[in-house]
Design a protein around this motif. Structure first.
Motif, PDB file in Angstrom:
ATOM      1  N   LEU A 298     -36.195  44.090  21.476  1.00 43.05           N
ATOM      2  CA  LEU A 298     -36.662  43.442  20.250  1.00 43.05           C
ATOM      3  C   LEU A 298     -36.220  41.978  20.247  1.00 43.05           C
ATOM      4  CD1 LEU A 298     -35.696  46.161  17.590  1.00 43.05           C
ATOM      5  CD2 LEU A 298     -37.925  45.853  18.689  1.00 43.05           C
ATOM      6  N   THR A 299     -36.838  41.194  19.395  1.00 41.59           N
ATOM      7  CA  THR A 299     -36.506  39.775  19.248  1.00 41.59           C
ATOM      8  C   THR A 299     -35.400  39.593  18.223  1.00 41.59           C
ATOM      9  OG1 THR A 299     -38.753  39.082  19.817  1.00 41.59           O
ATOM     10  CG2 THR A 299     -37.401  37.513  18.606  1.00 41.59           C
ATOM     11  N   ASP A 300     -34.354  38.875  18.613  1.00 46.06           N
ATOM     12  CA  ASP A 300     -33.287  38.498  17.697  1.00 46.06           C
ATOM     13  C   ASP A 300     -33.806  37.315  16.878  1.00 46.06           C
ATOM     14  OD1 ASP A 300     -31.079  37.411  16.429  1.00 46.06           O
ATOM     15  OD2 ASP A 300     -29.739  37.656  18.135  1.00 46.06           O
ATOM     16  N   CYS A 301     -34.100  37.563  15.608  1.00 41.65           N
ATOM     17  CA  CYS A 301     -34.772  36.553  14.783  1.00 41.65           C
ATOM     18  C   CYS A 301     -33.925  35.304  14.574  1.00 41.65           C
ATOM     19  CB  CYS A 301     -35.172  37.158  13.437  1.00 41.65           C
ATOM     20  SG  CYS A 301     -36.395  38.485  13.581  1.00 41.65           S
ATOM     21  N   PHE A 302     -32.612  35.456  14.432  1.00 43.04           N
ATOM     22  CA  PHE A 302     -31.770  34.274  14.245  1.00 43.04           C
ATOM     23  C   PHE A 302     -31.725  33.459  15.532  1.00 43.04           C
ATOM     24  CE2 PHE A 302     -27.955  31.734  13.953  1.00 43.04           C
ATOM     25  CZ  PHE A 302     -27.997  31.277  12.649  1.00 43.04           C
ATOM     26  N   ARG A 321     -20.827  36.145  13.551  1.00 45.72           N
ATOM     27  CA  ARG A 321     -22.119  36.723  13.159  1.00 45.72           C
ATOM     28  C   ARG A 321     -22.190  38.152  13.681  1.00 45.72           C
ATOM     29  NH1 ARG A 321     -25.166  33.290  15.354  1.00 45.72           N
ATOM     30  NH2 ARG A 321     -26.335  34.301  17.008  1.00 45.72           N
ATOM     31  N   ILE A 322     -22.210  39.109  12.767  1.00 42.65           N
ATOM     32  CA  ILE A 322     -22.304  40.521  13.159  1.00 42.65           C
ATOM     33  C   ILE A 322     -23.472  41.226  12.464  1.00 42.65           C
ATOM     34  CG2 ILE A 322     -19.845  40.723  13.684  1.00 42.65           C
ATOM     35  CD1 ILE A 322     -19.431  42.132  11.021  1.00 42.65           C
ATOM     36  N   ASP A 323     -24.178  40.513  11.585  1.00 43.43           N
ATOM     37  CA  ASP A 323     -25.354  41.068  10.909  1.00 43.43           C
ATOM     38  C   ASP A 323     -26.598  40.459  11.548  1.00 43.43           C
ATOM     39  OD1 ASP A 323     -24.181  42.439   8.186  1.00 43.43           O
ATOM     40  OD2 ASP A 323     -23.017  40.691   8.812  1.00 43.43           O
ATOM     41  N   TYR A 324     -27.631  41.278  11.738  1.00 44.74           N
ATOM     42  CA  TYR A 324     -28.803  40.828  12.489  1.00 44.74           C
ATOM     43  C   TYR A 324     -30.099  41.324  11.872  1.00 44.74           C
ATOM     44  CZ  TYR A 324     -25.316  39.987  16.155  1.00 44.74           C
ATOM     45  OH  TYR A 324     -24.227  39.552  16.851  1.00 44.74           O
ATOM     46  N   ILE A 325     -31.157  40.606  12.203  1.00 44.88           N
ATOM     47  CA  ILE A 325     -32.525  41.068  11.950  1.00 44.88           C
ATOM     48  C   ILE A 325     -33.278  40.920  13.269  1.00 44.88           C
ATOM     49  CG2 ILE A 325     -34.683  40.690  10.700  1.00 44.88           C
ATOM     50  CD1 ILE A 325     -33.040  39.568   8.377  1.00 44.88           C
ATOM     51  N   LEU A 354     -41.189  36.236   8.304  1.00 49.21           N
ATOM     52  CA  LEU A 354     -41.945  36.636   9.486  1.00 49.21           C
ATOM     53  C   LEU A 354     -43.441  36.560   9.248  1.00 49.21           C
ATOM     54  CD1 LEU A 354     -39.489  39.128   9.097  1.00 49.21           C
ATOM     55  CD2 LEU A 354     -39.958  39.081  11.543  1.00 49.21           C
ATOM     56  N   LYS A 355     -44.150  36.476  10.341  1.00 51.74           N
ATOM     57  CA  LYS A 355     -45.609  36.492  10.320  1.00 51.74           C
ATOM     58  C   LYS A 355     -46.081  37.792  10.954  1.00 51.74           C
ATOM     59  CE  LYS A 355     -49.609  33.981  12.187  1.00 51.74           C
ATOM     60  NZ  LYS A 355     -50.029  32.821  13.032  1.00 51.74           N
ATOM     61  N   MET A 356     -47.045  38.423  10.331  1.00 47.26           N
ATOM     62  CA  MET A 356     -47.616  39.651  10.888  1.00 47.26           C
ATOM     63  C   MET A 356     -48.460  39.284  12.109  1.00 47.26           C
ATOM     64  SD  MET A 356     -46.452  41.941   8.785  1.00 47.26           S
ATOM     65  CE  MET A 356     -47.474  43.418   8.941  1.00 47.26           C
ATOM     66  N   GLY A 357     -48.262  40.022  13.191  1.00 46.47           N
ATOM     67  CA  GLY A 357     -49.010  39.759  14.413  1.00 46.47           C
ATOM     68  C   GLY A 357     -48.282  38.784  15.302  1.00 46.47           C
ATOM     69  N   GLY A 358     -48.823  38.535  16.485  1.00 46.53           N
ATOM     70  CA  GLY A 358     -48.208  37.613  17.434  1.00 46.53           C
ATOM     71  C   GLY A 358     -47.346  38.339  18.420  1.00 46.53           C
ATOM     72  N   ASN A 359     -46.950  37.644  19.444  1.00 46.85           N
ATOM     73  CA  ASN A 359     -46.110  38.206  20.491  1.00 46.85           C
ATOM     74  C   ASN A 359     -44.795  37.459  20.511  1.00 46.85           C
ATOM     75  OD1 ASN A 359     -47.989  40.133  21.685  1.00 46.85           O
ATOM     76  ND2 ASN A 359     -49.167  38.329  22.288  1.00 46.85           N
ATOM     77  N   ALA A 360     -43.862  37.918  19.691  1.00 45.83           N
ATOM     78  CA  ALA A 360     -42.554  37.268  19.619  1.00 45.83           C
ATOM     79  C   ALA A 360     -41.830  37.409  20.950  1.00 45.83           C
ATOM     80  CB  ALA A 360     -41.726  37.907  18.489  1.00 45.83           C
TER      81      ALA A 360
END
Length: 362
Positions: A298-302, A321-325, A354-360
């Protein structure tokens, strides 16, 4: 005198190169499986030390020998991946956000055992109640009884809590979208859990996984001892023994957490067909086996859209930093930040658009 200057410059250059080698080794220690290398898997906690040292060399060469700044710059380039994980720098996006997500460990509504800081239940839930433009909120170490849920129902009509038998606290999901079903990712420690919720987002299935993984296992006394060591309040021999003891504890918990992460990764592999958001308190630093293993899927959003250190945990001398999305490639993160304006917990909330769709990118 000229010879002495040259010798001194060479010694400093050698120290710079040595620090880069150590930064490289520590930066990629997240590849080590804690079950095989429990102590070595803790090395990532020291990464900011070497990061700061290399910044120091950069400043030094910029003042005394500008052409030699190439050495620390090369160091950052060689360690690009771990540096980006720990201290990302990104350009903000101007695209409109389709989905706003918040994750927040409210720590049972208390910032510390003495209640010195924090706004308690009122402060934590008051903060949550202000996030009216959020679509999904994941909470950890929370209690949401009927009377506590009621103020949120007008904004988040779909709320579910999963209570842990051992601790009595819960992970909770507040959603503007209908919750179709949920299932737990089984761990051998009932104090911690990941709950996968399937939502109906605009007529399509969408999964949100709210996680709370095993802690570092440090007691209040351990944290106090660590704080004393950081401030130099302990003798060298005592500090050395305390460090060894704490490392053993951290290594043991890394082993526990690595098993949980592997279960979580196996779960992710079985659900690659729908969009996934993975949020929560992972109790592990950006240079860790946990973040590295999940980041392979998965993509680490931060990491992709945030800026700076992004500390989400503060207590005693510990800042990390120990909390993630995280998100799957069905979604594209546009922004991610840590909101340190609230201190009702020993964690800060993380907010992501976030944006729906795309290839993060992972």
């Amino acid at each position: 005198m000229k010879g002495l200057k040259k010798f001194t410059a060479n010694m400093i250059m050698g120290a710079n190169v040595a620090s880069i080698i150590l930064m490289l080794l520590v930066g990629y220690s997240d590849h080590l499986n804690p079950q095989e290398h429990p102590i070595l898997s803790c090395l990532g906690l020291t990464f900011p030390i070497f990061l700061a040292i290399n910044f120091g060399f950069l400043a030094f060469w910029a003042v005394f020998s500008l052409k030699k700044v190439v050495v620390p710059i090369l160091g950052f380039m060689i360690c690009y991946s771990p540096v980006r994980s720990y201290f990302p720098l990104n350009v903000s996006s101007s695209e409109s956000v389709d989905l706003k997500v918040v994750t927040y460990n409210v720590a049972g509504y208390s910032a510390d055992e003495k209640g010195v800081r924090g706004g308690g239940l009122e402060g934590a839930l008051g903060y949550v109640s202000k996030q009216k433009d959020a679509d999904i909120i994941c909470l950890q170490e929370v209690t949401l009884l009927a009377k506590e849920k009621e103020p949120f129902l007008s904004t988040f009509p779909y709320i579910e809590s999963y209570y842990l038998k051992a601790s009595g606290s819960a992970v909770a999901l507040l959603s503007k979208y209908p919750i179709i079903s949920h299932e737990s990712v089984c761990y051998d420690n009932e104090d911690f859990v990941s709950i996968a919720y399937t939502l109906n987002v605009k007529g399509k299935p969408f999964m949100v996984i709210n996680s709370h993984l095993a802690t570092a296992g440090l007691s209040s006394e351990d944290r106090h001892d660590f704080n004393s060591m950081v401030h130099g309040d302990k003798k060298t021999e005592v500090a050395r023994e305390e460090s060894k003891r704490l490392l053993v504890k951290l290594g043991e918990q890394n082993v526990v957490r690595s098993r949980q992460v592997r279960s979580l990764v196996q779960f992710l592999k079985r659900h690659t067909d729908i969009p996934i958001l993975l949020c929560g308190d992972f109790n592990d630093s950006p240079i860790s086996y946990s973040r590295y293993s999940i980041g392979r899927h998965l993509t680490d959003c931060f990491r992709e859209t945030g800026n700076g250190l992004g500390w989400t945990f503060w207590r005693d001398a510990i800042r990390v930093r120990i909390d993630y999305i995280f998100c799957s490639s069905h979604l594209t993160p546009l922004s991610c930040k840590v909101d340190n304006s609230v201190n009702s917990s020993d964690h800060y909330p993380m907010i992501c658009g976030l944006k729906m769709g795309g290839n993060a990118q992972k």
